[in-house]
Design an enzyme around this catalytic site. Structure first.
Site, PDB file in Angstrom:
ATOM      1  N   LYS A 252       0.860  -1.299   0.012  1.00 42.52           N
ATOM      2  CA  LYS A 252       0.077  -0.070   0.011  1.00 42.52           C
ATOM      3  C   LYS A 252       0.750   1.207   0.083  1.00 42.52           C
ATOM      4  CE  LYS A 252      -1.927  -0.985   4.031  1.00 42.52           C
ATOM      5  NZ  LYS A 252      -1.260  -2.352   4.183  1.00 42.52           N
TER       6      LYS A 252
ATOM      7  N   ARG B  43      11.952  -5.319   4.926  1.00 40.82           N
ATOM      8  CA  ARG B  43      11.317  -4.253   4.711  1.00 40.82           C
ATOM      9  C   ARG B  43      12.479  -3.252   5.419  1.00 40.82           C
ATOM     10  NH1 ARG B  43       5.396  -1.692   5.580  1.00 40.82           N
ATOM     11  NH2 ARG B  43       5.662  -2.172   7.588  1.00 40.82           N
TER      12      ARG B  43
ATOM     13  N   ARG C 200      11.456  -1.496  10.982  1.00 41.85           N
ATOM     14  CA  ARG C 200      10.459  -1.176  11.994  1.00 41.85           C
ATOM     15  C   ARG C 200      10.453  -2.209  13.063  1.00 41.85           C
ATOM     16  NH1 ARG C 200       5.314   0.499   8.427  1.00 41.85           N
ATOM     17  NH2 ARG C 200       4.064  -0.489  10.054  1.00 41.85           N
TER      18      ARG C 200
ATOM     19  N   ARG D 120      -9.483   1.966   8.680  1.00 42.91           N
ATOM     20  CA  ARG D 120      -8.831   0.486   9.062  1.00 42.91           C
ATOM     21  C   ARG D 120      -9.807  -0.300   9.982  1.00 42.91           C
ATOM     22  NH1 ARG D 120      -2.877   0.991   8.857  1.00 42.91           N
ATOM     23  NH2 ARG D 120      -1.874  -0.863   9.318  1.00 42.91           N
TER      24      ARG D 120
HETATM   25  P1  ADP Z   1       2.150  -1.860   3.458  1.00 43.13           P
HETATM   26  O1  ADP Z   1       2.269  -0.141   3.227  1.00 43.13           O
HETATM   27  O2  ADP Z   1       1.056  -2.288   2.415  1.00 43.13           O
HETATM   28  O3  ADP Z   1       2.544  -2.310   4.652  1.00 43.13           O
HETATM   29  P2  ADP Z   1       4.871  -1.695   1.887  1.00 43.13           P
HETATM   30  O4  ADP Z   1       4.519  -0.719   0.829  1.00 43.13           O
HETATM   31  O5  ADP Z   1       5.382  -1.085   3.071  1.00 43.13           O
HETATM   32  O6  ADP Z   1       3.372  -2.451   2.474  1.00 43.13           O
HETATM   33  O7  ADP Z   1       5.494  -2.897   1.094  1.00 43.13           O
HETATM   34  C1  ADP Z   1       6.114  -3.996   1.962  1.00 43.13           C
HETATM   35  C2  ADP Z   1       7.482  -4.407   1.785  1.00 43.13           C
HETATM   36  O8  ADP Z   1       7.396  -5.388   0.355  1.00 43.13           O
HETATM   37  C3  ADP Z   1       8.472  -3.400   1.486  1.00 43.13           C
HETATM   38  O9  ADP Z   1       9.799  -3.918   1.813  1.00 43.13           O
HETATM   39  C4  ADP Z   1       8.273  -3.264  -0.078  1.00 43.13           C
HETATM   40  O10 ADP Z   1       9.565  -2.827  -0.738  1.00 43.13           O
HETATM   41  C5  ADP Z   1       8.236  -4.569  -0.520  1.00 43.13           C
HETATM   42  N1  ADP Z   1       7.105  -4.729  -1.825  1.00 43.13           N
HETATM   43  C6  ADP Z   1       6.159  -3.856  -2.127  1.00 43.13           C
HETATM   44  N2  ADP Z   1       5.309  -4.033  -3.235  1.00 43.13           N
HETATM   45  C7  ADP Z   1       6.017  -5.257  -3.755  1.00 43.13           C
HETATM   46  C8  ADP Z   1       5.869  -6.085  -4.634  1.00 43.13           C
HETATM   47  N3  ADP Z   1       5.077  -5.742  -5.577  1.00 43.13           N
HETATM   48  N4  ADP Z   1       6.867  -7.013  -5.019  1.00 43.13           N
HETATM   49  C9  ADP Z   1       7.685  -7.395  -4.105  1.00 43.13           C
HETATM   50  N5  ADP Z   1       7.980  -6.521  -2.888  1.00 43.13           N
HETATM   51  C10 ADP Z   1       7.072  -5.563  -2.710  1.00 43.13           C
HETATM   52  P1  AMP Z   2       1.167   1.010   8.873  1.00 40.43           P
HETATM   53  O1  AMP Z   2       2.235   2.011   8.807  1.00 40.43           O
HETATM   54  O2  AMP Z   2      -0.154   1.281   8.132  1.00 40.43           O
HETATM   55  O3  AMP Z   2       1.569  -0.450   8.751  1.00 40.43           O
HETATM   56  O4  AMP Z   2       0.821   1.203  10.525  1.00 40.43           O
HETATM   57  C1  AMP Z   2       1.533   0.919  11.825  1.00 40.43           C
HETATM   58  C2  AMP Z   2       0.672   0.989  12.853  1.00 40.43           C
HETATM   59  O5  AMP Z   2       0.311   2.072  13.164  1.00 40.43           O
HETATM   60  C3  AMP Z   2      -0.506  -0.011  12.892  1.00 40.43           C
HETATM   61  O6  AMP Z   2      -0.147  -1.282  13.423  1.00 40.43           O
HETATM   62  C4  AMP Z   2      -1.467   0.496  14.152  1.00 40.43           C
HETATM   63  O7  AMP Z   2      -0.806   0.488  15.284  1.00 40.43           O
HETATM   64  C5  AMP Z   2      -1.201   1.970  13.594  1.00 40.43           C
HETATM   65  N1  AMP Z   2      -2.212   2.672  12.782  1.00 40.43           N
HETATM   66  C6  AMP Z   2      -2.020   3.122  11.398  1.00 40.43           C
HETATM   67  N2  AMP Z   2      -3.008   3.291  10.962  1.00 40.43           N
HETATM   68  C7  AMP Z   2      -3.959   3.177  11.774  1.00 40.43           C
HETATM   69  C8  AMP Z   2      -5.453   3.491  11.564  1.00 40.43           C
HETATM   70  N3  AMP Z   2      -6.042   3.702  10.692  1.00 40.43           N
HETATM   71  N4  AMP Z   2      -6.045   3.006  12.701  1.00 40.43           N
HETATM   72  C9  AMP Z   2      -5.378   2.591  13.801  1.00 40.43           C
HETATM   73  N5  AMP Z   2      -4.085   2.338  14.076  1.00 40.43           N
HETATM   74  C10 AMP Z   2      -3.526   2.697  12.848  1.00 40.43           C
END
Ligand code: ADP
Ligand code: AMP
Length: 217
Positions: A18, A132, A164, A93
């Protein structure tokens, strides 16, 4: 406001891509990328009360309470840079957040236009999150799938990358469970609303971007 603003909600489990895609889409479409996770992390690094509160939930992989999250989003969307709309990443969410978002957008004569639902199987999610690497300015890398030019260094500003705290395998598994329990009902909510578009998130990053651009055109 002359032109109607556009709001896109990126839906999908943690690790679906995302954030990666929201950044690209926002840039290509001239919208603002609003990531609630990034906003909480910024608050934490500035040691605000909101940051401290949010972090107590984030480290456990739990959701931050709805009222706090909704108030933060409301404030963010009221800023002038969001006048053309936003790509929402990680919000809403919960069903309560989705309801509050509808109300909030109705107040500013807006609506949710597109909801790309990026689906990726659980085993791939764990692999993605464990590799990541993040930059402090919110750029996202992956050790294997999207590596920086120099290991552990941000391509753009040269700052050190970090992993993270909540990307540890045990927390990741809990976050995936929280997603299924609390967030996945939104898939049906937006399907009913006619705004959901399913996107195969297992493809390469560039291909997912192409599919998304087609879906929101
Ligand atoms: P989200 O925001 O949904 O938690 P991220 O965008 O942070 O996910 O992506 C999670 C991990 O997967 C990151 O390390 C990113 O670089 C990697 N990633 C994202 N899209 C792809 C893809 N299409 N193929 C392989 N790795 C990906
Ligand atoms: P993300 O960066 O989207 O993976 O979010 C990291 C963390 O932030 C989540 O695991 C939650 O603890 C908190 N968080 C992010 N967005 C929300 C949301 N819309 N509602 C509640 N908690 C959130």
């Amino acid at each position: 406001m002359n032109e109607k603003a556009t709001y896109i909600v990126m839906l999908g489990p943690p690790g679906a891509g995302k954030g990666t895609q929201a950044k690209i889409l926002a840039e290509k479409l001239g919208l603002v990328h609003v990531s609630t996770g990034d906003l909480f992390r910024e608050n934490l690094s500035q040691e605000t009360e909101l940051g401290k509160l949010a972090s107590s939930f984030m480290v456990r992989g739990e959701l931050v309470p709805d009222d706090v999250t909704i108030a933060m989003v409301k404030e963010r969307l009221s800023r002038p840079d969001c006048a053309r709309g936003a790509v929402m990443d990680g919000f809403p969410r919960t069903p309560a957040q989705a309801g509050a978002f509808e109300t909030l957008l109705a107040e500013i004569d807006g609506k949710v236009d597109h909801v790309p639902f990026i689906s990726v199987p659980n085993d791939v999610l764990v692999e993605r999150l464990s590799g990541r690497w993040m930059s402090h300015s919110g750029r996202v890398y992956h050790a294997l799938y999207n590596p920086p030019k120099v290991k552990w260094v941000d391509d753009v500003d040269g700052s050190p990358l970090y992993q993270r705290e909540d990307d540890k395998p045990e927390t990741v598994l809990h976050r995936i469970k929280v997603y299924y329990d609390q967030t996945s009902p939104l898939i049906e909510f937006y399907r009913q609303a006619g705004t959901l578009v399913e996107i195969d998130g297992t493809k390469e990053i560039e291909q997912v971007t192409e599919d998304l651009l087609e879906a929101v055109a």
